[in-house]
Design a protein around this motif. Structure first.
Motif, PDB file in Angstrom:
ATOM      1  N   HIS A 165     -27.595   5.971  51.785  1.00 14.56           N
ATOM      2  CA  HIS A 165     -26.191   5.574  51.280  1.00 14.56           C
ATOM      3  C   HIS A 165     -25.508   4.828  52.255  1.00 14.56           C
ATOM      4  N   GLY A 166     -24.937   3.519  52.243  1.00 14.53           N
ATOM      5  CA  GLY A 166     -24.286   2.915  53.419  1.00 14.53           C
ATOM      6  C   GLY A 166     -23.200   3.505  53.954  1.00 14.53           C
ATOM      7  N   CYS A 167     -22.675   3.413  55.037  1.00 13.54           N
ATOM      8  CA  CYS A 167     -21.590   3.763  55.580  1.00 13.54           C
ATOM      9  C   CYS A 167     -20.190   3.184  54.676  1.00 13.54           C
ATOM     10  N   ILE A 168     -19.171   3.858  54.272  1.00 15.09           N
ATOM     11  CA  ILE A 168     -17.796   3.283  53.688  1.00 15.09           C
ATOM     12  C   ILE A 168     -16.841   3.015  54.446  1.00 15.09           C
ATOM     13  N   GLY A 169     -17.240   3.465  55.861  1.00 16.35           N
ATOM     14  CA  GLY A 169     -16.285   3.109  56.865  1.00 16.35           C
ATOM     15  C   GLY A 169     -14.786   4.062  56.747  1.00 16.35           C
ATOM     16  N   CYS A 170     -15.120   5.091  56.574  1.00 16.42           N
ATOM     17  CA  CYS A 170     -13.908   6.263  56.146  1.00 16.42           C
ATOM     18  C   CYS A 170     -13.438   6.873  57.453  1.00 16.42           C
ATOM     19  N   SER A 171     -13.621   6.283  58.513  1.00 11.87           N
ATOM     20  CA  SER A 171     -13.026   6.635  59.876  1.00 11.87           C
ATOM     21  C   SER A 171     -11.936   5.447  60.592  1.00 11.87           C
ATOM     22  N   GLU A 172     -11.980   4.197  59.461  1.00  9.66           N
ATOM     23  CA  GLU A 172     -11.262   3.281  59.811  1.00  9.66           C
ATOM     24  C   GLU A 172     -10.137   3.280  58.887  1.00  9.66           C
ATOM     25  N   GLU A 173      -8.952   2.398  59.503  1.00 10.55           N
ATOM     26  CA  GLU A 173      -7.580   2.445  58.868  1.00 10.55           C
ATOM     27  C   GLU A 173      -7.879   1.440  57.829  1.00 10.55           C
ATOM     28  N   GLY A 174      -7.196   1.901  56.684  1.00 11.90           N
ATOM     29  CA  GLY A 174      -7.222   1.068  55.579  1.00 11.90           C
ATOM     30  C   GLY A 174      -8.736   0.991  54.676  1.00 11.90           C
ATOM     31  N   PHE A 175      -9.568   1.883  54.902  1.00  8.97           N
ATOM     32  CA  PHE A 175     -10.754   1.528  54.521  1.00  8.97           C
ATOM     33  C   PHE A 175     -10.834   1.711  52.795  1.00  8.97           C
ATOM     34  N   TRP A 176      -9.863   2.448  52.298  1.00  6.35           N
ATOM     35  CA  TRP A 176      -9.720   2.605  51.022  1.00  6.35           C
ATOM     36  C   TRP A 176      -9.136   1.414  50.155  1.00  6.35           C
ATOM     37  N   ASP A 177      -8.410   0.241  50.756  1.00  6.47           N
ATOM     38  CA  ASP A 177      -8.028  -0.735  50.249  1.00  6.47           C
ATOM     39  C   ASP A 177      -8.636  -2.131  50.540  1.00  6.47           C
ATOM     40  N   LYS A 178      -9.900  -2.192  51.271  1.00  3.00           N
ATOM     41  CA  LYS A 178     -10.470  -3.106  51.712  1.00  3.00           C
ATOM     42  C   LYS A 178     -11.564  -3.568  50.770  1.00  3.00           C
ATOM     43  N   GLY A 179     -11.533  -3.458  49.590  1.00  5.51           N
ATOM     44  CA  GLY A 179     -12.650  -3.922  48.664  1.00  5.51           C
ATOM     45  C   GLY A 179     -13.569  -2.983  48.200  1.00  5.51           C
ATOM     46  N   PRO A 180     -14.662  -3.290  47.496  1.00  2.00           N
ATOM     47  CA  PRO A 180     -15.589  -2.321  47.023  1.00  2.00           C
ATOM     48  C   PRO A 180     -16.394  -1.986  48.234  1.00  2.00           C
ATOM     49  N   PHE A 181     -16.745  -0.523  47.795  1.00  3.88           N
ATOM     50  CA  PHE A 181     -17.539  -0.070  48.737  1.00  3.88           C
ATOM     51  C   PHE A 181     -18.971  -0.737  49.057  1.00  3.88           C
ATOM     52  N   TYR A 182     -19.494  -1.265  47.621  1.00  2.00           N
ATOM     53  CA  TYR A 182     -20.826  -1.806  47.952  1.00  2.00           C
ATOM     54  C   TYR A 182     -20.754  -3.275  47.984  1.00  2.00           C
ATOM     55  N   GLU A 183     -19.631  -3.802  48.513  1.00  4.20           N
ATOM     56  CA  GLU A 183     -19.673  -5.186  48.905  1.00  4.20           C
ATOM     57  C   GLU A 183     -19.948  -5.576  50.143  1.00  4.20           C
ATOM     58  N   ARG A 184     -20.653  -6.301  50.709  1.00  3.68           N
ATOM     59  CA  ARG A 184     -21.142  -6.545  52.058  1.00  3.68           C
ATOM     60  C   ARG A 184     -19.943  -7.196  52.752  1.00  3.68           C
ATOM     61  N   LEU A 185     -19.854  -7.201  54.231  1.00  8.76           N
ATOM     62  CA  LEU A 185     -18.609  -7.404  54.861  1.00  8.76           C
ATOM     63  C   LEU A 185     -18.441  -8.984  54.725  1.00  8.76           C
ATOM     64  N   SER A 186     -19.595  -9.591  55.021  1.00 10.29           N
ATOM     65  CA  SER A 186     -19.640 -11.151  55.257  1.00 10.29           C
ATOM     66  C   SER A 186     -20.875 -11.594  55.310  1.00 10.29           C
ATOM     67  N   THR A 187     -21.052 -12.958  55.094  1.00 14.04           N
ATOM     68  CA  THR A 187     -22.652 -13.503  55.063  1.00 14.04           C
ATOM     69  C   THR A 187     -22.849 -13.711  56.685  1.00 14.04           C
ATOM     70  N   ILE A 188     -24.071 -13.108  57.046  1.00 10.05           N
ATOM     71  CA  ILE A 188     -24.322 -13.297  58.393  1.00 10.05           C
ATOM     72  C   ILE A 188     -25.719 -14.164  58.385  1.00 10.05           C
ATOM     73  N   HIS A 189     -25.954 -14.670  59.458  1.00  9.56           N
ATOM     74  CA  HIS A 189     -26.963 -15.770  59.808  1.00  9.56           C
ATOM     75  C   HIS A 189     -27.849 -15.127  61.032  1.00  9.56           C
ATOM     76  N   GLN A 190     -28.854 -14.689  60.860  1.00  7.92           N
ATOM     77  CA  GLN A 190     -29.654 -14.026  62.068  1.00  7.92           C
ATOM     78  C   GLN A 190     -31.187 -14.670  62.314  1.00  7.92           C
ATOM     79  N   PHE A 191     -31.512 -14.378  63.293  1.00  5.91           N
ATOM     80  CA  PHE A 191     -33.234 -15.027  63.659  1.00  5.91           C
ATOM     81  C   PHE A 191     -34.203 -14.102  62.514  1.00  5.91           C
ATOM     82  N   GLY A 192     -33.672 -12.929  62.164  1.00  4.12           N
ATOM     83  CA  GLY A 192     -34.890 -12.293  61.293  1.00  4.12           C
ATOM     84  C   GLY A 192     -36.213 -12.270  62.066  1.00  4.12           C
ATOM     85  N   VAL A 193     -36.219 -11.534  63.213  1.00 10.22           N
ATOM     86  CA  VAL A 193     -37.541 -11.648  63.918  1.00 10.22           C
ATOM     87  C   VAL A 193     -38.756 -11.695  63.441  1.00 10.22           C
ATOM     88  N   GLU A 194     -39.138 -10.512  62.548  1.00  7.21           N
ATOM     89  CA  GLU A 194     -40.421 -10.678  61.662  1.00  7.21           C
ATOM     90  C   GLU A 194     -40.525 -11.342  60.425  1.00  7.21           C
TER      91      GLU A 194
END
Length: 360
Positions: A292-321
């Protein structure tokens, strides 16, 4: 209330050998990330310093911090509660009740003025004069302020005391408020999490008992020894993140292979805690290891920062493999374009020089 003994006095009376005591100090020092010298300092402090009186109070909370605390393995909570500190008041586990329990607060406040630690689990609601949390016939916020007056320091256990947690979620009708917004003239150690890791809690208490001072804190008031790195930094799934290998749906093939849970809403990249290193239940596991992914429970305001199963943002990586071939082709294309551009510019320069020479 009898005179306060040292930790060493208590364990010797219980029949613990000097060898076992030394081993305890070494194991505890290593579990806190300290070197060999710290073990000897810890032994000296526990032999000579009196046990620290602790008052543990409860506001708006679910008692999950206490539940976590009693499961500590390094050190065992029985050693912390019965030997290392003098837990004079905790209305959840103490035998005393009613006026007898309230008398302990007065006695500790008077006898150990400026020497006791006030540990707070939960937070005070301020709306309607604090009437949404009554403790001993008084609003909890009044008792909190009263006992904080003569405390050496305050420990804010969990997300409730540190940030407000779900009680403070919008629209927050009770005006549940973090401890540091109510007590402003005392040092406050925030130990956030919902709940905090057991060994983090006992580790903070052990540090104060050993060195007689507060641990180094970050800018948000959290102990750096436990909250200086993101869960993402030491997560065993980190290589999959770097390789662009993600779980796309719960229980898909990627999930079975233990790929990164970032796309499933894991907040590990923005959460500072020791979950991926200390782990839970004596170091057995932690949420990400359990699938199960981390829900960020040690960070301020984690309960009001949107759904727990929604990604933070779209990221662009190399994706080595996953994208190695595409990256290679793209690189070749960029180099080829650069060569062509350079050749074109060189040709233009040559033509320009010829025209200038003809005019002369």
């Amino acid at each position: 209330m009898s005179s306060v003994e040292s930790f060493y006095d208590v364990i010797r009376r219980q029949g613990i050998t000097r060898r076992s005591f030394t081993k305890f100090c070494s194991l505890t020092a290593s579990s806190l990330g300290f070197g060999p010298l710290a073990a000897s300092k810890m032994a000296y402090a526990l032999e000579n310093k009196p046990r620290v009186p602790v008052i543990w109070m409860h506001g708006l909370e679910c008692t999950c911090c206490s539940e976590s605390f009693i499961r500590s393995a390094h050190p065992l909570v029985k050693d912390v509660v019965l030997s290392m500190i003098s837990l004079d008041y905790d209305d959840t586990i103490m035998a005393a009740a009613g006026h007898q329990a309230e008398a302990i607060l007065e006695e500790t406040k008077e006898k150990y003025k400026g020497k006791y630690i006030l540990a707070v689990e939960g937070n005070p609601p301020l709306n309607e004069g604090g009437m949404f949390c009554i403790d001993g016939g008084k609003p909890f916020v009044e008792k909190l302020k009263y006992m904080a007056e003569d405390a050496m320091a305050i420990i804010a256990w969990g997300a409730c005391a540190s940030w407000g947690c779900v009680q403070a979620a919008a629209p927050n009708p009770t005006q549940a408020t973090p401890i540091d917004k109510v007590i402003r003239d005392k040092p406050i150690i925030k130990v956030p999490g919902c709940p905090p890791i057991a060994e983090v809690m006992t580790g903070v208490v052990t540090f104060i008992t050993t060195f007689g001072r507060l641990p180094e804190l970050d800018r948000q008031g959290r102990p750096k020894m436990f909250y200086s790195q993101r869960i993402h930094d030491k997560c065993y799934r980190r290589p999959h993140f770097d390789a662009g290998q993600f779980v796309e749906e719960w229980d898909d093939e990627a999930a079975r292979k233990g790929y990164c849970l970032y796309k499933m809403g894991c907040k590990g990249p923005t959460t500072y805690n020791a979950c991926s290193t200390v782990r839970w239940n004596g170091g057995v596991s932690f949420p990400i290891q359990s699938g199960h992914g981390c829900i960020g429970c040690s960070e301020e305001g984690f309960w009001d920062k949107g759904p727990f199963y929604e990604r933070l943002s779209t990221i662009h990586q190399f994706g080595v493999e996953k994208n190695a071939d595409e990256i290679g082709l793209a690189a070749v294309g960029v180099v080829g374009a650069a060569v062509a551009t350079h050749a074109a510019l060189t040709a233009v320069q040559r033509v320009t020089k010829r025209l200038d020479s003809d005019r002369r």
